[in-house]
Write an enzyme that holds these catalytic residues in place. Structure first.
Site, PDB file in Angstrom:
ATOM      1  N   GLU A  70       0.855  -1.175   0.000  1.00 14.44           N
ATOM      2  CA  GLU A  70       0.000   0.000   0.000  1.00 14.44           C
ATOM      3  C   GLU A  70       0.893   1.226   0.000  1.00 14.44           C
ATOM      4  O   GLU A  70       2.095   1.135   0.278  1.00 14.44           O
ATOM      5  CB  GLU A  70      -0.905   0.002   1.246  1.00 14.44           C
ATOM      6  N   ASP A  96     -17.583  -8.926 -11.332  1.00 16.91           N
ATOM      7  CA  ASP A  96     -17.662  -8.452  -9.952  1.00 16.91           C
ATOM      8  C   ASP A  96     -17.085  -7.054  -9.805  1.00 16.91           C
ATOM      9  O   ASP A  96     -17.550  -6.277  -8.971  1.00 16.91           O
ATOM     10  CB  ASP A  96     -16.973  -9.428  -8.996  1.00 16.91           C
TER      11      ASP A  96
END
Length: 152
Positions: A70, A96
């Site tokens: 991250e 999705d």
């Protein structure tokens, strides 16, 4: 898998997922390329997850837990363990992604833009990715491989 093979294999899934939604298949495919490393990532190989979609509280399907990098707003990189959604097929992952954008209000702005640059920037602004260069990376992939040819 070569870039041409990847594009030929997964462009139809990107197109089907985006058809009639206002989302660009080119960005969908560019995200799959970037997030999966052309399908070579461990997450993609083990879970058919081409988009790095995490398994949030509402996810009721199978998961796989893997380390992920991250980036904080100041540019600092760090690694965390995260649970990611596991899909039965690549097609399910492409579908999705669109379903997630429809479900979560923070992504609703994506359905109101119609350019590659705007959609790429909004993905970052809406919190899809922490990478400060995410929009530029997506736009670069779209341009390099002429992915706009898959937009309707």
């Amino acid at each position: 898998m070569t870039p041409d093979q990847f594009i030929a294999t997964y462009a139809p899934a990107a197109q089907r997922a985006c058809a009639g939604t206002g989302l660009l298949a080119s960005i969908n495919l560019a995200q799959a390329i970037l997030e999966s490393g052309w399908g070579a990532s461990g997450l993609t190989r083990s879970a058919n997850n081409f988009f790095g979609i995490k398994a949030g509280k509402s996810w009721r399907g199978p998961v796989v837990t893997l380390p992920t990098r991250e980036q904080r707003p100041d540019g600092t990189l760090y690694t965390v363990q995260a649970a990611f959604r596991k899909y039965p097929t690549p097609e399910a992952a492409f579908q999705d992604r669109v379903a997630l954008f429809r479900l979560l209000p923070r992504y609703h702005r994506l359905f109101r833009v119609d350019t590659v640059a705007a959609e790429a920037q909004l993905l970052k602004d809406c919190g899809y990715a922490t990478d400060l260069q995410y929009p530029a990376k997506l736009v670069s992939i779209v341009k390099k491989y002429n992915l706009t040819r898959f937009d309707s």
